[in-house]
Design an enzyme around this catalytic site. Structure first.
Site, short mmCIF file in Angstrom:
data_model
loop_
_atom_site.label_atom_id
_atom_site.label_comp_id
_atom_site.label_asym_id
_atom_site.label_seq_id
_atom_site.Cartn_x
_atom_site.Cartn_y
_atom_site.Cartn_z
N LYS A 186 0.83 -1.20 0.00
CA LYS A 186 0.00 0.00 0.00
C LYS A 186 0.87 1.26 0.00
O LYS A 186 1.63 1.50 0.96
CB LYS A 186 -0.93 0.00 1.22
CG LYS A 186 -1.72 -1.31 1.39
CD LYS A 186 -2.52 -1.67 0.15
CE LYS A 186 -3.20 -3.03 0.29
NZ LYS A 186 -3.87 -3.45 -0.95
N ASP A 242 -0.25 -0.74 -4.62
CA ASP A 242 -1.68 -0.40 -4.54
C ASP A 242 -1.83 0.99 -3.94
O ASP A 242 -1.51 1.22 -2.77
CB ASP A 242 -2.39 -1.45 -3.68
CG ASP A 242 -3.90 -1.35 -3.79
OD1 ASP A 242 -4.38 -0.38 -4.41
OD2 ASP A 242 -4.58 -2.23 -3.24
N GLU A 291 -1.84 -0.39 -8.83
CA GLU A 291 -3.28 -0.61 -8.69
C GLU A 291 -4.00 0.66 -8.27
O GLU A 291 -3.56 1.35 -7.35
CB GLU A 291 -3.55 -1.73 -7.68
CG GLU A 291 -5.03 -2.10 -7.62
CD GLU A 291 -5.26 -3.48 -7.04
OE1 GLU A 291 -5.17 -4.47 -7.81
OE2 GLU A 291 -5.49 -3.59 -5.83
N LYS A 293 -13.34 -7.93 -6.58
CA LYS A 293 -13.68 -8.13 -5.17
C LYS A 293 -15.12 -8.64 -5.13
O LYS A 293 -16.06 -7.92 -5.44
CB LYS A 293 -13.54 -6.82 -4.40
CG LYS A 293 -12.08 -6.31 -4.32
CD LYS A 293 -11.45 -6.68 -2.99
CE LYS A 293 -9.94 -6.48 -2.96
NZ LYS A 293 -9.51 -5.09 -3.05
MG MG Z 1 -6.46 -2.88 -4.15
#
Ligand code: MG
Length: 368
Positions: A165, A193, A218, A265
């Protein structure tokens, strides 16, 4: 077969340690999970989980899952759960949108269909590819050394894929990316991400600064319009995650060449009935796929693992085991678990895991 009762449980799932997303902008400590059981007139029951990743990650929250189910319950009761597209249509007419609230019901229908036909969900989705799916770790934003230490913890568990992240100060992001790429092992894949945090200018600046590294980024910016704007002037492969909600989004991503990778997701897109169409459109356009839950227990991980394993190996980049980030296990000894960095579904019919009722406590609502 008819659905005769819908039972809903709310359960708080605490994370083993605080988690920061999007460059430290968003903090998470516990998840508000909803477990749903559909009972039928033939004695079979099916389970689904709806666990948003807090209420700041997506326009989804735990109370919203339960309110949506309350609104849709009368439209779902009496339907045949094996006819998943009939249930989907009934929910879509009853409550437009709110896909994350529909997902646990759709998932429970697939669990029931699997139990009725004695096949795992992955086989009902077209057939399992036998190899397990690599699990992506989820590396919270921190200093480069802190992030590498977290990666090392996952390496010790066999993980070879990492979702790192970033999305903070862009100079720090460039430093993080360069440092982690230098320390990436030859057999590892790192997805950077951003979770929507960069502006268009910031995305262009970072992605062009690290272009020679060939990394995949991402959800660099907030919207598909933003990604369309930066796409022609940035060389790094892009993955779309948060802004892939509908089949129409997937059609745009494919048609306009917005991404080389998508992250489906299951709970965000409304469950397997809708997710399998998105999967098929991605595969038809040579777009590789991650499949994940939005968070949750071993049930949520197993749900994602079934869809993931229906995707050919060369197009399947990874999944997630949120269970490894939780203190409590609601289904000890059951469901898909980390096997040296992979999740693999079993031959058990349906989802292959049911929560321990003693651990769920009293139901929050019963509709019948
Ligand atoms: Mg993601």
């Amino acid at each position: 077969m008819k659905i005769t009762r819908i039972t809903v449980w709310k359960k708080d799932l605490a994370l083993t340690k605080p988690y920061w997303l999007s460059g430290g902008r968003l903090k998470f400590e516990r998840l508000d999970a909803t477990f749903v059981r559909l009972d039928t007139d033939e004695g079979l029951s099916g389970w689904g989980e709806g666990t948003p990743w807090g209420h700041t990650y997506l326009p989804a929250h735990g109370p919203g899952v339960r309110a949506g189910i309350e609104t849709m319950a009368h439209a779902v009761l009496g339907l045949d759960p094996r006819k998943v597209e009939h249930v989907e249509r009934a929910m879509d007419i009853c409550l437009p949108g709110h896909l994350y609230a529909k997902a646990p019901i759709d998932l429970a229908c697939w669990d029931l269909m699997g139990k009725a036909y004695r096949l795992p969900i992955a086989d009902l989705l077209g057939g399992r590819y036998e190899d397990g799916t690599p699990i992506a770790s989820s590396i919270s934003t921190g200093t480069p050394d802190e992030m590498l230490a977290l990666i090392d913890e996952y390496r010790a568990m066999g993980y070879r894929v990492h979702s790192v992240k970033v999305g903070a100060d862009i100079a720090a992001d460039i430093e993080r990316i360069r440092f982690l790429e230098q320390n990436r092992k030859a057999d590892e894949r790192i997805l950077y991400d951003v979770n929507r945090a960069w502006t268009r200018r910031e995305a262009i600046t970072v992605m062009n600064a690290v272009a020679e590294l060939g990394i995949t980024v991402e959800q660099p910016c907030e919207t598909l319009d933003d990604i369309a704007a930066i796409r022609p002037i940035t060389p790094s492969p892009i993955s779309v995650d948060e802004r892939l909600e509908t089949l129409q989004d997937m059609a745009r991503i494919a048609r306009d060449g917005l991404a080389e990778v998508v992250n489906i997701k299951l709970n965000r897109v409304g469950g397997p009935t809708k997710a399998r169409r998105i999967r098929d459109m991605a595969l038809a356009h040579g777009i590789q796929v991650y499949v994940m839950a939005t968070g949750g227990s071993v049930l949520a991980d197993s749900e994602a693992a079934h869809l993931a394993q229906s995707i050919p190996t060369e197009s399947r980049l990874g999944t997630w085991a949120c269970q490894d980030m939780l203190i409590e296990d609601v289904a000890p000894g059951q469901g898909t678990r980390n096997e040296n960095g992979d999740l693999r579904v079993s031959d058990a019919p349906g989802l292959g895991v049911e929560p321990d009722l003693d651990l769920l406590g009293e139901p929050t609502a019963i509709y019948q």
